[in-house]
Scaffold this active site. Structure first.
Site, PDB file in Angstrom:
ATOM      1  N   GLU A  51      77.711 -88.253 -22.204  1.00  0.00           N
ATOM      2  CA  GLU A  51      78.780 -88.746 -23.081  1.00  0.00           C
ATOM      3  C   GLU A  51      78.802 -90.271 -23.160  1.00  0.00           C
ATOM      4  OE1 GLU A  51      80.253 -84.704 -21.582  1.00  0.00           O
ATOM      5  OE2 GLU A  51      79.295 -86.469 -20.681  1.00  0.00           O
ATOM      6  N   PHE A 113      91.968 -76.676 -15.168  1.00  0.00           N
ATOM      7  CA  PHE A 113      90.531 -76.925 -15.138  1.00  0.00           C
ATOM      8  C   PHE A 113      90.145 -77.913 -16.239  1.00  0.00           C
ATOM      9  CE2 PHE A 113      86.209 -75.715 -16.635  1.00  0.00           C
ATOM     10  CZ  PHE A 113      85.513 -76.093 -15.495  1.00  0.00           C
ATOM     11  N   GLN A 114      89.474 -78.982 -15.843  1.00  0.00           N
ATOM     12  CA  GLN A 114      89.023 -80.053 -16.731  1.00  0.00           C
ATOM     13  C   GLN A 114      90.166 -80.713 -17.504  1.00  0.00           C
ATOM     14  OE1 GLN A 114      85.634 -78.610 -19.061  1.00  0.00           O
ATOM     15  NE2 GLN A 114      84.251 -79.259 -17.429  1.00  0.00           N
ATOM     16  N   LYS A 163      93.879 -78.303 -27.131  1.00  0.00           N
ATOM     17  CA  LYS A 163      93.039 -77.252 -27.707  1.00  0.00           C
ATOM     18  C   LYS A 163      93.823 -76.326 -28.640  1.00  0.00           C
ATOM     19  CE  LYS A 163      89.496 -73.810 -26.800  1.00  0.00           C
ATOM     20  NZ  LYS A 163      88.589 -73.183 -25.823  1.00  0.00           N
ATOM     21  N   MET A 467      68.905-110.778 -12.616  1.00  0.00           N
ATOM     22  CA  MET A 467      69.957-111.781 -12.689  1.00  0.00           C
ATOM     23  C   MET A 467      70.695-111.912 -11.365  1.00  0.00           C
ATOM     24  SD  MET A 467      71.240-114.140 -14.507  1.00  0.00           S
ATOM     25  CE  MET A 467      71.042-113.926 -16.274  1.00  0.00           C
TER      26      MET A 467
END
Length: 559
Positions: A51, A113-114, A163, A467
């Site tokens: 993602e 969940f999630q 949802k 760097m």
């Protein structure tokens, strides 16, 4: 007509002219993806490997075009994986709309969940964010999100949709977006008149350009303004290409790794005109000494940036395109021959140099410039290679340099280059990376391979975090704590394993041949360039020092 929330999402994207989305599906956003499948001929979806890669691709798409980039993610870890991409876009004021879906309304607040409070997480790094719990409000929220992302100072907007909303039906009516135009009403004419007076009385004006000029599509207005007042121009990292880097008036980048000509020149000016820049600490060095011999005129669309990091003499709050037009219209043609001659002497006295006896980062960048004739979109990761790409490639137009400036996100460039190439298929797109950054994101080579996106990835392979090592060498008595990248990894073979063409090069001749092949390839190519681990970016300003104290390797040797 009656549509589900998922259908409304797709229809609203079509309203906004969106034809490209980057993302990764999951359970909470499944209804949206199911609807996207039915409209795959109208909206192309690119499935990234992660993602974060999707968020960077949307960002790169936006930077390359000026349009809004769009990405999707599911709830929980899907949404949190995009946070770095959201923050990257926020710090550089990039218009991106990120659509996530959360658990159903009846499951919110129950550690389901999630489930994650993505609004709470992203509130500090978004221009605005929404959670939609009522399907009747969905269409208006999406329309508002796109408008917010593009108006004034651009930025990322997150829309989180429960949802149940994606499955519930409501009435939907098509609505054509209203054109987004800069707001002229906020510009104070008295401020403009005072600025005109300041410029007219200046004998040594100096123009400093930031990314706001590109965001305002004001490059042409800037060119005319600079010609009118006959002044030298320096830019920030984000301002690359906003003013033509091949112009005689251009003196280079300002700040920590800016040219001595730019840093010294600004220090001798009597009026610093700052357009679309927020005075980053990497630009100004010691704020107490920055421009302390000059008056400072700041032009910025975001009034909150004025007097935030540097207290200025005068300011104009407003869109850069409109302000520059007004200033140019009211100014007479000026000539500063003596001042411009002095600036040219600085440029001659302090050129950017590098060793020519071996393959180096600057030589790689200059070779890329020569072989692309300066007509490529250059993306970068973050580190030494980023600075060399800023110093040694001449950007003659905006949106040719795409890089994470404010957040400094290692792992940004590959996803961004995919987004830029999708947005501009007719252009050559090259991502310049360090080997440390490549380790963070090479999984997105699978995305480039899957869709046969012909980007070119050039790795500056010095087997260290370059760097950080440079700082350890200069300021930490060579204590190289956790910056050596142990392991004999063949990045070209890794690229081949990901379905890309991979090549190793050790000298300019091999690089030239590899680039020739890559530029004619019809798929993604990775060129792994071996350079010395102790090559450094010069000039440099020590942290907290004045930019007038920029030093080079030769200066250190003389000491």
């Amino acid at each position: 007509m009656e549509l589900t929330g998922a259908q409304i999402v797709i229809e609203c994207l079509k309203e906004q002219g969106v034809d490209t989305v980057f993302g990764f599906p999951g359970g909470a956003i499944l209804n949206v993806y199911d609807e996207l499948y039915k409209h795959r001929d109208e909206i192309t979806h690119y499935l990234t490997s992660h993602e974060q890669g999707a968020s960077h691709a949307a960002d790169g798409y936006a930077r390359a075009t000026g349009k809004v980039g769009v990405c999707f993610a599911t709830s929980g870890p899907g949404a949190t994986n995009m946070v770095t991409g959201i923050a990257t876009a926020y710090m550089d004021s990039i218009p991106v709309v990120m659509i996530t879906c959360n658990v159903g309304l009846n499951l919110l607040g129950k550690d389901s969940f999630q489930e994650i409070d993505i609004l709470g997480i992203t509130m500090p790094v978004t221009k605005y964010n929404f959670i939609v719990k009522d399907v009747t409000k969905l269409a208006d929220v999406i329309r508002r999100a796109f408008r917010i992302a593009q108006t004034g100072r651009p930025g990322p907007v997150v829309i989180d949709i429960t949802k149940n909303v994606t499955a519930t039906k409501t009435e939907y009516t098509y609505k054509k977006p209203e054109p987004i135009l800069p707001d002229a009403s906020v510009i104070n004419e008295i401020d403009v008149e005072k600025a005109v007076t300041m410029i007219a009385h200046s004998k040594r004006p100096f123009v400093f350009v930031g990314g706001g000029v590109t965001l305002a599509n004001a490059s042409e207005e800037l060119r005319r303004f600079v010609k009118k007042i006959d002044a030298p121009v320096a830019d920030s990292l984000m301002g690359k290409g906003a003013f033509d880097g091949t112009s005689d008036a251009y003196v280079g980048m300002l700040g920590m790794h800016g040219t001595k000509a730019a840093n010294y020149g600004l220090n001798q000016s009597d009026l610093i005109i700052v357009v679309g820049s927020r005075f980053s600490d990497r630009v100004i060095g010691n704020p107490k000494t920055f421009g302390n011999k000059a008056q400072i005129l700041q032009i910025d669309v975001d009034a909150s940036e004025i007097n935030k990091n540097i207290v200025v003499t005068h300011c104009i709050a407003g869109d850069a395109k409109l302000v520059l037009r007004k200033l140019s219209a009211q100014l007479n043609q000026m000539e500063h021959n003596e001042w411009m001659q002095y600036i040219n002497e600085l440029k001659t006295r302090y050129p950017l140099t590098y060793p020519k006896d071996r393959l180096t980062g600057p030589q790689i960048v200059e070779t890329i410039y020569e072989m692309t004739h300066g007509d490529a979109v250059i993306c970068t990761e973050v580190g030494q290679h980023q600075m060399w790409a800023a110093q040694f490639y001449k950007y003659d137009a905006p949106r040719k340099f795409i890089s994470s400036g404010g957040l400094g996100t290692m792992g940004y460039g590959l996803g961004a280059s995919i987004g830029a190439k999708v947005a501009c298929p007719e252009k050559t797109v090259i991502n310049i990376a360090g080997d440390g950054c490549f380790r963070m994101n090479f999984n997105e080579l699978l995305t480039a391979s899957k869709y046969n996106i012909p980007i070119i990835e050039v790795i500056f392979n010095n087997s260290v975090l370059g760097m950080v090592r440079q700082w350890q060498t200069l300021f930490y008595e060579r204590r190289y704590s956790s910056t050596i990248l142990d392991g004999d990894f063949d990045y070209a073979r890794i690229a081949e394993a990901c379905g890309c063409r991979g090549m190793n090069v050790t000298n300019k001749e091999e690089l030239t041949e590899a680039l020739k092949e890559a530029l004619s390839a019809d798929g993604p190519v990775v060129i792994n360039c071996f350079i010395d681990c102790d090559d450094k970016v010069w000039p440099m300003v020590a942290p907290g020092a004045s930019i007038s104290e920029a030093f080079s390797e030769e200066d250190m040797i003389r000491k």
